[in-house]
Enzyme design. Structure first.
Site, PDB file in Angstrom:
ATOM      1  CB  ILE A  17     -11.471  -3.324  -4.753  1.00  0.00           C
ATOM      2  CG1 ILE A  17     -11.461  -3.802  -3.292  1.00  0.00           C
ATOM      3  CG2 ILE A  17     -11.432  -4.508  -5.716  1.00  0.00           C
ATOM      4  CD1 ILE A  17     -12.710  -4.580  -2.871  1.00  0.00           C
ATOM      5  CB  SER A 126     -19.981  -8.524  -1.928  1.00  0.00           C
ATOM      6  OG  SER A 126     -19.862  -8.522  -0.516  1.00  0.00           O
ATOM      7  CE1 TYR A 139     -22.043  -3.006  -1.963  1.00  0.00           C
ATOM      8  CE2 TYR A 139     -22.098  -4.822  -0.398  1.00  0.00           C
ATOM      9  CZ  TYR A 139     -21.404  -4.040  -1.295  1.00  0.00           C
ATOM     10  OH  TYR A 139     -20.075  -4.294  -1.542  1.00  0.00           O
ATOM     11  CB  THR A 174     -11.815   0.275   0.097  1.00  0.00           C
ATOM     12  OG1 THR A 174     -13.210   0.209   0.436  1.00  0.00           O
ATOM     13  CG2 THR A 174     -11.344  -1.088  -0.350  1.00  0.00           C
TER      14      THR A 174
HETATM   15  N1  NAD Z   1     -14.507  -2.851   0.471  1.00  0.00           N
HETATM   16  C1  NAD Z   1     -15.137  -3.998   0.730  1.00  0.00           C
HETATM   17  O1  NAD Z   1     -15.157  -4.497   1.854  1.00  0.00           O
HETATM   18  C2  NAD Z   1     -15.843  -4.711  -0.394  1.00  0.00           C
HETATM   19  C3  NAD Z   1     -16.252  -6.035  -0.160  1.00  0.00           C
HETATM   20  C4  NAD Z   1     -16.897  -6.727  -1.173  1.00  0.00           C
HETATM   21  C5  NAD Z   1     -17.139  -6.093  -2.386  1.00  0.00           C
HETATM   22  N2  NAD Z   1     -16.741  -4.823  -2.589  1.00  0.00           N
HETATM   23  C6  NAD Z   1     -17.017  -4.226  -3.893  1.00  0.00           C
HETATM   24  O2  NAD Z   1     -15.822  -3.811  -4.504  1.00  0.00           O
HETATM   25  C7  NAD Z   1     -16.091  -2.721  -5.383  1.00  0.00           C
HETATM   26  C8  NAD Z   1     -15.147  -1.581  -5.068  1.00  0.00           C
HETATM   27  O3  NAD Z   1     -15.400  -1.155  -3.726  1.00  0.00           O
HETATM   28  P1  NAD Z   1     -14.339  -0.340  -2.871  1.00  0.00           P
HETATM   29  O4  NAD Z   1     -14.458  -0.856  -1.479  1.00  0.00           O
HETATM   30  O5  NAD Z   1     -13.017  -0.342  -3.546  1.00  0.00           O
HETATM   31  O6  NAD Z   1     -15.033   1.106  -2.881  1.00  0.00           O
HETATM   32  P2  NAD Z   1     -14.448   2.576  -3.169  1.00  0.00           P
HETATM   33  O7  NAD Z   1     -15.528   3.497  -2.700  1.00  0.00           O
HETATM   34  O8  NAD Z   1     -13.074   2.726  -2.595  1.00  0.00           O
HETATM   35  O9  NAD Z   1     -14.336   2.623  -4.761  1.00  0.00           O
HETATM   36  C9  NAD Z   1     -15.471   2.645  -5.576  1.00  0.00           C
HETATM   37  C10 NAD Z   1     -15.148   3.464  -6.811  1.00  0.00           C
HETATM   38  O10 NAD Z   1     -16.325   3.448  -7.652  1.00  0.00           O
HETATM   39  C11 NAD Z   1     -16.501   4.753  -8.156  1.00  0.00           C
HETATM   40  N3  NAD Z   1     -17.904   4.964  -8.501  1.00  0.00           N
HETATM   41  C12 NAD Z   1     -18.956   5.037  -7.644  1.00  0.00           C
HETATM   42  N4  NAD Z   1     -20.076   5.297  -8.327  1.00  0.00           N
HETATM   43  C13 NAD Z   1     -19.732   5.406  -9.633  1.00  0.00           C
HETATM   44  C14 NAD Z   1     -20.445   5.680 -10.823  1.00  0.00           C
HETATM   45  N5  NAD Z   1     -21.768   5.913 -10.791  1.00  0.00           N
HETATM   46  N6  NAD Z   1     -19.776   5.709 -11.990  1.00  0.00           N
HETATM   47  C15 NAD Z   1     -18.420   5.501 -12.016  1.00  0.00           C
HETATM   48  N7  NAD Z   1     -17.696   5.241 -10.932  1.00  0.00           N
HETATM   49  C16 NAD Z   1     -18.341   5.193  -9.750  1.00  0.00           C
HETATM   50  C17 NAD Z   1     -16.050   5.685  -7.041  1.00  0.00           C
HETATM   51  O11 NAD Z   1     -15.745   6.983  -7.534  1.00  0.00           O
HETATM   52  C18 NAD Z   1     -14.844   4.944  -6.499  1.00  0.00           C
HETATM   53  O12 NAD Z   1     -13.647   5.336  -7.148  1.00  0.00           O
HETATM   54  C19 NAD Z   1     -17.565  -2.355  -5.177  1.00  0.00           C
HETATM   55  O13 NAD Z   1     -18.330  -2.966  -6.203  1.00  0.00           O
HETATM   56  C20 NAD Z   1     -17.887  -2.976  -3.834  1.00  0.00           C
HETATM   57  O14 NAD Z   1     -19.252  -3.293  -3.722  1.00  0.00           O
HETATM   58  C21 NAD Z   1     -16.086  -4.100  -1.609  1.00  0.00           C
END
Ligand code: NAD
Length: 239
Positions: A17, A126, A139, A174
């Site tokens: 995202i 979320s 979470y 993702t």
């Molecule tokens: N994918 C879903 O279904 C979903 C749904 C609701 C919310 N979200 C939220 O969206 C956001 C992005 O999620 P995503 O699905 O794209 O995940 P993802 O794992 O693809 O991306 C997360 C990114 O955060 C980085 N990251 C993790 N820990 C870190 C740290 N300590 N310092 C710096 N960077 C760090 C990772 O390297 C990665 O690039 C998150 O906050 C997640 O909770 C995701």
């Protein structure tokens, strides 16, 4: 272009995202700096852990040194652990709280002094912060806290003309979720939770982030916007 000339800082910009948001901001004319543990495809790529105060201070400082200010902050760095409370180790609790919540606090704390009237913050919460979801205790707690923090920050910075909103995505494809969707039957169960009949794509969320960051949302602050194919509208099954 909706974000022409804006300076945007995006955390979690290397994947999923956050990467889609960084790309969408750039496509709308923003200069984008990404902060992630890993390299990002952004005009400025800063490798930093969002839980590390000095690292975050330094990363935001590097953006301000180069571009002079911050107009948009989008916080996406996040991790998940799927366990109920009694199975969670205290260290797991602390780490998820640190990345998902302390990271949001630190990025905001160091960006805000460089934000002026018309600036916007878009946090990533979320649907699980709005509704209970089994097996995701810490979470879910972080996402509920982000929604509460969003409202509080909206009030604290409204007087400075800074808007603060968050997005509540439904289940989105993702790297974070790919294991959940690897089994086709399980993927179908996830899809069925979304009345529009499909999972989210990172671009679905990125378009909402562009909207909330842009002047189109100029009178919107303190909201938690579901971008979820109807997940939070109610029971998807015909009962
Ligand atoms: N994918 C879903 O279904 C979903 C749904 C609701 C919310 N979200 C939220 O969206 C956001 C992005 O999620 P995503 O699905 O794209 O995940 P993802 O794992 O693809 O991306 C997360 C990114 O955060 C980085 N990251 C993790 N820990 C870190 C740290 N300590 N310092 C710096 N960077 C760090 C990772 O390297 C990665 O690039 C998150 O906050 C997640 O909770 C995701």
């Amino acid at each position: 272009m909706k974000l022409e000339g804006k300076v945007a800082v995006v955390t979690g910009s290397a994947s999923g995202i956050g990467a889609a948001i960084a790309g969408a901001f750039a496509a709308e004319g923003a200069r984008v700096a990404g902060i992630d543990l890993r390299p990002s495809r952004c005009a400025i790529s800063l490798e930093a852990d969002v839980t590390d105060e000095e690292a975050v201070r330094g990363a935001v400082g590097a953006v301000v040194e180069r571009w002079g200010r911050v107009d948009i902050l989008s916080t996406n760095a996040g991790i998940a652990v799927r366990k109920p409370v009694d199975e969670l180790a205290a260290e797991e609790w602390d780490r998820v709280m640190a990345v998902n919540l302390r990271g949001v606090f630190l990025a905001s704390k160091y960006a805000l002094p460089h934000m002026g009237s018309g600036a916007a913050i878009v946090h990533m919460a979320s649907v699980v912060g709005l509704m209970g979801t089994r097996n995701r205790a810490v979470y879910t707690a972080t996402k509920g806290a982000i929604i509460a923090l969003t409202r509080n920050m909206a009030l604290d910075y409204a007087g400075r003309g800074i808007r603060v909103n968050c997005i509540c995505p439904g289940f989105t494809r993702t790297p974070l979720t790919e294991k959940l969707f690897a089994d086709p039957e399980r993927e179908a169960r996830f899809r069925a939770l979304h009345p529009l009949g499909r999972l989210g794509e990172p671009e679905d969320v990125a378009r909402a982030a562009v909207f909330l960051a842009s002047a189109d949302a100029g009178w919107i602050t303190g909201v938690a916007l579901p971008v979820d194919g109807g997940f939070t509208a109610g029971q998807a099954a015909d009962i």
